[in-house]
Structure formats: C-alpha cells, structure tokens
Enzyme design. Structure first.
Site, short mmCIF file in Angstrom:
data_model
loop_
_atom_site.label_atom_id
_atom_site.label_comp_id
_atom_site.label_asym_id
_atom_site.label_seq_id
_atom_site.Cartn_x
_atom_site.Cartn_y
_atom_site.Cartn_z
N PRO A 280 0.80 -1.22 0.00
CA PRO A 280 0.00 0.00 0.00
C PRO A 280 0.84 1.27 0.00
O PRO A 280 1.87 1.35 0.65
CB PRO A 280 -0.83 -0.10 1.28
CG PRO A 280 -0.16 -1.11 2.13
CD PRO A 280 0.57 -2.03 1.20
N ASN A 281 0.35 2.22 -0.77
CA ASN A 281 0.88 3.58 -0.89
C ASN A 281 2.19 3.67 -1.66
O ASN A 281 2.67 4.78 -1.89
CB ASN A 281 1.02 4.24 0.49
CG ASN A 281 -0.32 4.43 1.15
OD1 ASN A 281 -1.26 4.91 0.53
ND2 ASN A 281 -0.43 4.02 2.40
N ARG B 220 4.36 11.29 -2.07
CA ARG B 220 4.16 11.23 -0.62
C ARG B 220 5.47 11.40 0.15
O ARG B 220 6.48 10.83 -0.22
CB ARG B 220 3.47 9.93 -0.23
CG ARG B 220 4.35 8.70 -0.37
CD ARG B 220 3.65 7.43 0.03
NE ARG B 220 3.52 7.32 1.47
CZ ARG B 220 3.80 6.23 2.16
NH1 ARG B 220 4.21 5.14 1.55
NH2 ARG B 220 3.64 6.20 3.46
N TYR C 172 10.75 9.20 1.84
CA TYR C 172 10.85 8.21 0.78
C TYR C 172 11.59 8.69 -0.47
O TYR C 172 11.89 7.90 -1.35
CB TYR C 172 9.45 7.73 0.38
CG TYR C 172 8.70 7.14 1.55
CD1 TYR C 172 9.08 5.92 2.09
CD2 TYR C 172 7.64 7.81 2.14
CE1 TYR C 172 8.42 5.38 3.19
CE2 TYR C 172 6.96 7.28 3.22
CZ TYR C 172 7.36 6.07 3.74
OH TYR C 172 6.70 5.55 4.82
N ASN D 217 7.97 -5.31 -0.69
CA ASN D 217 7.84 -4.19 0.23
C ASN D 217 6.35 -4.16 0.57
O ASN D 217 5.54 -3.67 -0.21
CB ASN D 217 8.29 -2.87 -0.39
CG ASN D 217 8.21 -1.72 0.59
OD1 ASN D 217 7.51 -1.78 1.59
ND2 ASN D 217 8.93 -0.65 0.28
N ALA E 168 2.85 -0.75 4.98
CA ALA E 168 2.31 -0.80 6.34
C ALA E 168 1.88 -2.21 6.74
O ALA E 168 1.88 -2.55 7.93
CB ALA E 168 1.14 0.16 6.48
N HIS F 98 3.90 -4.59 9.22
CA HIS F 98 3.80 -4.54 10.67
C HIS F 98 2.52 -5.17 11.22
O HIS F 98 2.38 -5.30 12.44
CB HIS F 98 3.89 -3.08 11.13
CG HIS F 98 4.89 -2.30 10.36
ND1 HIS F 98 6.26 -2.52 10.46
CD2 HIS F 98 4.74 -1.34 9.42
CE1 HIS F 98 6.89 -1.70 9.64
NE2 HIS F 98 6.00 -0.98 8.99
N ASP G 166 1.89 -15.55 6.45
CA ASP G 166 1.54 -16.95 6.23
C ASP G 166 1.63 -17.34 4.75
O ASP G 166 2.03 -18.46 4.43
CB ASP G 166 0.15 -17.25 6.78
CG ASP G 166 0.11 -17.28 8.30
OD1 ASP G 166 1.18 -17.23 8.94
OD2 ASP G 166 -1.01 -17.34 8.85
N GLU H 18 12.57 -9.02 2.07
CA GLU H 18 11.77 -7.87 2.50
C GLU H 18 12.59 -6.60 2.28
O GLU H 18 13.76 -6.55 2.64
CB GLU H 18 11.42 -8.03 3.98
CG GLU H 18 10.65 -6.87 4.57
CD GLU H 18 10.41 -7.02 6.06
OE1 GLU H 18 10.15 -5.99 6.70
OE2 GLU H 18 10.49 -8.15 6.60
N HIS I 131 12.62 -2.16 2.40
CA HIS I 131 12.03 -0.88 2.80
C HIS I 131 12.94 0.25 2.35
O HIS I 131 14.17 0.14 2.45
CB HIS I 131 11.83 -0.81 4.31
CG HIS I 131 10.88 -1.84 4.80
ND1 HIS I 131 9.52 -1.75 4.62
CD2 HIS I 131 11.11 -3.02 5.43
CE1 HIS I 131 8.95 -2.82 5.13
NE2 HIS I 131 9.89 -3.61 5.61
N LEU I 132 12.35 1.31 1.86
CA LEU I 132 13.11 2.48 1.44
C LEU I 132 13.73 3.20 2.63
O LEU I 132 14.90 3.57 2.61
CB LEU I 132 12.20 3.46 0.68
CG LEU I 132 11.70 2.97 -0.68
CD1 LEU I 132 10.47 3.75 -1.11
CD2 LEU I 132 12.80 3.08 -1.71
N SER I 133 12.93 3.42 3.66
CA SER I 133 13.41 4.15 4.83
C SER I 133 14.00 3.17 5.85
O SER I 133 13.72 1.97 5.82
CB SER I 133 12.27 4.94 5.47
OG SER I 133 11.31 4.07 6.03
N ARG J 150 12.51 5.20 12.79
CA ARG J 150 11.16 5.75 12.70
C ARG J 150 10.34 5.35 13.92
O ARG J 150 10.87 4.89 14.92
CB ARG J 150 10.52 5.28 11.39
CG ARG J 150 11.36 5.78 10.19
CD ARG J 150 10.71 5.66 8.88
NE ARG J 150 9.44 6.35 8.84
CZ ARG J 150 8.49 6.07 7.97
NH1 ARG J 150 8.68 5.12 7.07
NH2 ARG J 150 7.36 6.73 7.98
N ARG K 104 6.78 0.76 13.58
CA ARG K 104 7.36 0.37 12.29
C ARG K 104 8.57 -0.55 12.46
O ARG K 104 9.10 -1.08 11.49
CB ARG K 104 7.77 1.59 11.48
CG ARG K 104 6.61 2.45 11.05
CD ARG K 104 7.08 3.55 10.12
NE ARG K 104 6.08 4.57 9.96
CZ ARG K 104 5.06 4.52 9.11
NH1 ARG K 104 4.91 3.48 8.32
NH2 ARG K 104 4.19 5.51 9.03
#
Length: 156
Positions: free
Chosen positions: A9-10, A17, A22, A73, A76, A79, A86, A97, A99-101, A106, A110
């Site tokens: 998402p996002n 954003r 990001y 990625n 949200a 978390h 699963d 996995e 993540h950009l940040s 943070r 997160r």
C-alpha cells in the site's frame, strides 16, 4: 529464473508522498532500474502493486510455480499482516523484505516486522538503492540454488 516484485500500500504514491522520508523517485523509476539489473543478469522480472492485503496474498500464492523468488515491500502491512506472513511461509520461495526508509529510525510500531521471520533477509534504509541491493541478493540466492542443483546426481 524469475523474480516477482510485490509492492504494498501507498507505494504507488512514491515521488508524491513524504519525499523527506521516501525521496522523489517514482515507483516506475525504481522498477525500471530493477528491470535493467534483471536484463543485465539474465533474470525475468514481474512487478505487482496493490493497496489491498488480499490481492497481495493472492499474488504471493500465484508466484508458486510462476516465480523463483519474491522481493516484497509490504508497506504498512509489514507490521500488521499475519496473512501476508503466512502466504510467504506457505509458498516457500526465497523472499527478501525491502524498505526504502530505515524503519529503525522511525516510529516504534514500524520497527516490528511480521514477515521478516519468514524471509531470507531484510534490506532497509537505503532509499531506492534498497531495491538494487535486493536484486543483487536475489541473484546470489539464485546462483546458489543453481549450484546446488548442479551438484545433485543426474536421474536416469
């Protein structure tokens, strides 16, 4: 070998954003860089983005038999989603996995990943370069898998 890249998402809003977190790069540009790496290294690659948890679960499940590894990625959902965790565990494909940040710099919520325990590794905090690092890692995993297959005795 084929990499399935799943964006949660996002991530479709990258470049718009929270650029201070990001960065300015759009998702399409990240995908273009990943495609260039894949092409240069003889890999197939497919991209998928959804804001819906169930669609992400479906794509993970569809990857079984279609892809050799997953770069995800989950945004949200990282978390919160036991369902995505699963699904990754069920397909038993090497999964990275991303993540950009740097999630550890943070908010506390997160810093807990539901999916990390079922992934081969986690790359976080390098901005768009996180995806390049994930491609390098996946390529290495694929090479190791191929080397193991080559060591197996040939069946008649």
């Amino acid at each position: 070998m084929k990499v399935m890249v799943i964006q949660g998402p996002n991530l479709n809003m990258l470049g718009i954003r929270e650029q201070h977190i990001y960065g300015p790069m759009k998702l399409e540009d990240i995908h273009k860089q990943m495609k260039n790496f894949a092409d240069a290294n003889g890999l197939d690659i497919e991209f998928f983005q959804s804001n819906l948890e169930g669609e992400i679960v479906d794509k993970i499940q569809e990857s079984l038999g279609d892809a050799d590894g997953i770069i995800i990625n989950a945004g949200a959902y990282t978390h919160t989603s036991i369902a995505i965790r699963d699904a990754i565990a069920a397909v038993q494909l090497p999964t990275i996995e991303v993540h950009l940040s740097n999630v550890y710099r943070r908010e506390e919520f997160r810093q807990k990943s539901m999916i990390a325990p079922v992934c081969a590794g986690v790359i976080t905090g390098f901005g768009p370069f996180s995806y390049h690092l994930a491609m390098v890692a996946m390529h290495q995993i694929f090479q190791e898998i191929e080397a193991l297959k080559a060591q197996q005795p040939q069946q008649a």
